[in-house]
Structure formats: structure tokens, C-alpha cells
Design a protein around this motif. Structure first.
Motif, PDB file in Angstrom:
ATOM      1  N   ASP A   1      -2.789 -16.647   1.612  1.00 20.20           N
ATOM      2  CA  ASP A   1      -4.178 -16.884   1.960  1.00 20.20           C
ATOM      3  C   ASP A   1      -5.480 -16.711   0.881  1.00 20.20           C
ATOM      4  N   THR A   2      -5.162 -17.303  -0.432  1.00 19.39           N
ATOM      5  CA  THR A   2      -5.807 -17.509  -1.273  1.00 19.39           C
ATOM      6  C   THR A   2      -7.149 -17.903  -1.023  1.00 19.39           C
ATOM      7  N   THR A   3      -8.436 -17.417  -1.948  1.00 22.12           N
ATOM      8  CA  THR A   3      -9.676 -18.009  -1.437  1.00 22.12           C
ATOM      9  C   THR A   3     -10.348 -19.219  -2.483  1.00 22.12           C
ATOM     10  N   PRO A   4     -10.736 -19.986  -1.544  1.00 24.69           N
ATOM     11  CA  PRO A   4     -10.901 -21.200  -2.076  1.00 24.69           C
ATOM     12  C   PRO A   4     -12.001 -21.098  -3.088  1.00 24.69           C
ATOM     13  N   PHE A   5     -12.026 -21.956  -4.186  1.00 21.38           N
ATOM     14  CA  PHE A   5     -12.829 -21.945  -5.343  1.00 21.38           C
ATOM     15  C   PHE A   5     -12.913 -20.614  -6.292  1.00 21.38           C
ATOM     16  N   SER A   6     -12.250 -19.773  -5.897  1.00 18.62           N
ATOM     17  CA  SER A   6     -12.095 -18.591  -6.658  1.00 18.62           C
ATOM     18  C   SER A   6     -11.406 -18.708  -8.141  1.00 18.62           C
ATOM     19  N   GLU A   7     -12.275 -18.279  -9.207  1.00 18.79           N
ATOM     20  CA  GLU A   7     -11.922 -18.126 -10.442  1.00 18.79           C
ATOM     21  C   GLU A   7     -10.939 -17.106 -10.819  1.00 18.79           C
ATOM     22  N   GLN A   8     -10.875 -16.274  -9.822  1.00 22.75           N
ATOM     23  CA  GLN A   8      -9.761 -15.099 -10.175  1.00 22.75           C
ATOM     24  C   GLN A   8      -8.452 -15.529 -10.366  1.00 22.75           C
ATOM     25  N   THR A   9      -7.878 -14.874 -11.498  1.00 22.18           N
ATOM     26  CA  THR A   9      -6.464 -15.304 -11.747  1.00 22.18           C
ATOM     27  C   THR A   9      -5.392 -14.637 -10.718  1.00 22.18           C
ATOM     28  N   ILE A  10      -4.319 -15.388 -10.346  1.00 19.66           N
ATOM     29  CA  ILE A  10      -3.338 -14.853  -9.458  1.00 19.66           C
ATOM     30  C   ILE A  10      -2.009 -14.761 -10.027  1.00 19.66           C
ATOM     31  N   PRO A  11      -1.769 -13.771 -10.584  1.00 12.81           N
ATOM     32  CA  PRO A  11      -0.323 -13.685 -11.437  1.00 12.81           C
ATOM     33  C   PRO A  11       0.876 -13.720 -10.598  1.00 12.81           C
ATOM     34  N   SER A  12       2.075 -14.208 -10.965  1.00  9.35           N
ATOM     35  CA  SER A  12       3.250 -14.157 -10.615  1.00  9.35           C
ATOM     36  C   SER A  12       3.665 -12.812 -10.315  1.00  9.35           C
ATOM     37  N   GLY A  13       3.568 -12.056 -11.260  1.00  6.54           N
ATOM     38  CA  GLY A  13       4.069 -10.630 -11.027  1.00  6.54           C
ATOM     39  C   GLY A  13       5.684 -10.517 -11.574  1.00  6.54           C
ATOM     40  N   ALA A  14       5.966 -11.647 -11.811  1.00 12.73           N
ATOM     41  CA  ALA A  14       7.617 -11.716 -12.174  1.00 12.73           C
ATOM     42  C   ALA A  14       7.839 -13.205 -13.022  1.00 12.73           C
ATOM     43  N   PRO A  15       8.874 -13.196 -13.539  1.00 15.98           N
ATOM     44  CA  PRO A  15       9.036 -14.683 -14.336  1.00 15.98           C
ATOM     45  C   PRO A  15       9.358 -15.746 -13.191  1.00 15.98           C
ATOM     46  N   ALA A  16       8.567 -16.898 -13.287  1.00 15.85           N
ATOM     47  CA  ALA A  16       8.618 -18.046 -12.589  1.00 15.85           C
ATOM     48  C   ALA A  16       8.797 -19.236 -12.985  1.00 15.85           C
ATOM     49  N   LYS A  17       9.664 -20.262 -12.544  1.00 10.72           N
ATOM     50  CA  LYS A  17       9.761 -21.548 -13.113  1.00 10.72           C
ATOM     51  C   LYS A  17       9.018 -22.529 -12.399  1.00 10.72           C
ATOM     52  N   TYR A  18       9.147 -22.257 -11.184  1.00 10.10           N
ATOM     53  CA  TYR A  18       8.395 -23.011 -10.181  1.00 10.10           C
ATOM     54  C   TYR A  18       7.290 -22.272  -9.272  1.00 10.10           C
ATOM     55  N   VAL A  19       6.367 -23.178  -8.702  1.00  5.10           N
ATOM     56  CA  VAL A  19       5.295 -22.616  -7.847  1.00  5.10           C
ATOM     57  C   VAL A  19       5.181 -23.551  -6.759  1.00  5.10           C
ATOM     58  N   LEU A  20       5.071 -23.089  -5.621  1.00  3.79           N
ATOM     59  CA  LEU A  20       4.753 -23.781  -4.455  1.00  3.79           C
ATOM     60  C   LEU A  20       3.737 -23.565  -3.906  1.00  3.79           C
ATOM     61  N   GLU A  21       2.781 -24.240  -3.466  1.00  3.71           N
ATOM     62  CA  GLU A  21       1.690 -24.150  -2.938  1.00  3.71           C
ATOM     63  C   GLU A  21       1.881 -24.759  -1.379  1.00  3.71           C
ATOM     64  N   LEU A  22       1.345 -24.144  -0.451  1.00  5.63           N
ATOM     65  CA  LEU A  22       1.442 -24.409   0.993  1.00  5.63           C
ATOM     66  C   LEU A  22       0.067 -24.111   1.439  1.00  5.63           C
ATOM     67  N   ASN A  23      -0.291 -24.546   2.695  1.00  3.54           N
ATOM     68  CA  ASN A  23      -1.471 -24.036   3.297  1.00  3.54           C
ATOM     69  C   ASN A  23      -1.386 -22.753   3.700  1.00  3.54           C
ATOM     70  N   ALA A  24      -2.626 -22.321   3.678  1.00  3.48           N
ATOM     71  CA  ALA A  24      -2.786 -20.686   3.836  1.00  3.48           C
ATOM     72  C   ALA A  24      -2.053 -20.169   5.337  1.00  3.48           C
ATOM     73  N   GLY A  25      -1.446 -19.229   5.150  1.00  2.00           N
ATOM     74  CA  GLY A  25      -0.763 -18.851   6.537  1.00  2.00           C
ATOM     75  C   GLY A  25       0.483 -19.328   6.719  1.00  2.00           C
ATOM     76  N   THR A  26       0.852 -20.195   6.167  1.00  3.22           N
ATOM     77  CA  THR A  26       2.231 -20.831   6.499  1.00  3.22           C
ATOM     78  C   THR A  26       3.490 -19.746   6.167  1.00  3.22           C
ATOM     79  N   SER A  27       3.202 -19.133   5.155  1.00  2.58           N
ATOM     80  CA  SER A  27       4.242 -18.136   4.956  1.00  2.58           C
ATOM     81  C   SER A  27       4.467 -17.249   5.884  1.00  2.58           C
TER      82      SER A  27
END
Length: 160
Positions: free
Chosen positions: A115-141
Motif C-alpha cells: 500500500d505505497t503512497t502515490p506521488f511520494s518521494e520517500q525511498t522504499i528500500p528492499s531491506g535485502a538483496p533483490a534482483k527483481y521487483v514486482l509491482e502490483l495494485n495496492a492490497g493485492t499481496s
């Protein structure tokens, strides 16, 4: 309208047509779509299927889902990086609230920014090494029970 203003208006319209600009074009999706492919998330003995656009190049990854105002419930975007590493995303110019799912090189989910915030410039870290990033509509997870440790696969991730 005077001849001067008509001529100026024609020049302005010609400039718009030549450069491909239009009022608000910067804030709109350009309609260009990336290659799509099926993607599967294996979660607690349940399989979730999505159709994802694949962002591989730096410009594709930089643009991501910026300016998109809607996305089908079973769609998303898969970002592919050359190597596994710490990832940082943000929501600048992105009107859609998203779940950002960070995935390691073996296909395991390492973290989820829900549920990330639209238009936010705050960085969202992975917290662990990642090679892929998947973006889905908020709430899907949350709706589908997708969580850290689940497995993700697609043709691009397996090299097919």
C-alpha cells in the motif's frame, strides 16, 4: 482575431505537432507498452497468476508505472536488474497505490512494501538483496496472502 494572432497560433500548433508535445503530456501515460509475459507466485500451496510488463533497460525501469492511472487487477510490472543488490524505489509521478515486492535472484520474496503512497518521494528500500521487483495494485499481496518467502517465477526470471 487579428492576422498576427492567427499566425502565432498556427506556429504554436505546428511546434506542438513537430515536438509531439501536448498540454498535460508530461503527466500522462504515453501509451507505449512493454513486452508482457505470465508470472506466477506460489504462496502457501496456492498459485497466483499475473500478466506483467517487463522492464529490463534503465529507461524502462526509470519510467516504471509512472503516470499510469489504472491497471487491471491481475496485471503488474516486473523490473529486472543485471545483478542482485539493495533496491530503492519511490512513487514519484505514480498515481496508482502499489504493493512493491522485492525478489532475490532465486525467485524468493525478500520483502513487501504494501500500500505505497502515490506521488511520494520517500525511498522504499528492499531491506535485502533483490534482483527483481514486482509491482502490483495496492492490497493485492494481502488479498491473496502473498508473503515473504513465497516463490515467484516467469520466463524472464528463468531465462526462457
Amino acid at each position: 482575431m487579428s492576422q498576427y494572432f492567427r499566425s502565432a497560433a498556427r506556429v504554436f500548433l505546428a511546434l506542438i505537432m513537430v515536438t509531439g508535445l501536448s498540454a498535460g503530456a508530461v503527466a500522462q501515460d504515453d501509451g507505449k507498452r512493454l513486452r508482457t509475459e505470465p508470472l506466477t507466485v506460489e504462496s502457501s500451496a496456492k498459485t497466483h497468476e499475473f500478466t506483467v510488463e517487463v522492464a529490463v533497460t534503465a529507461p524502462e525501469r526509470s519510467r516504471g508505472l509512472m503516470f499510469r492511472e489504472e491497471m487491471a487487477a491481475d496485471h503488474g510490472m516486473l523490473f529486472i536488474f543485471e545483478q542482485e543488490g539493495d533496491r530503492y524505489f519511490w512513487m514519484k509521478n505514480t498515481p496508482l497505490p502499489l504493493d512493491i515486492i522485492y525478489i532475490d535472484a532465486a525467485g524468493g520474496i525478500v520483502s513487501i512494501a504494501a500500500d505505497t503512497t502515490p506521488f511520494s518521494e520517500q525511498t522504499i528500500p528492499s531491506g535485502a538483496p533483490a534482483k527483481y521487483v514486482l509491482e502490483l495494485n495496492a492490497g493485492t499481496s494481502a488479498e491473496r496472502g502473498i508473503k515473504v518467502g513465497d516463490r515467484v517465477s516467469s520466463a524472464s526470471m528463468t531465462g526462457e
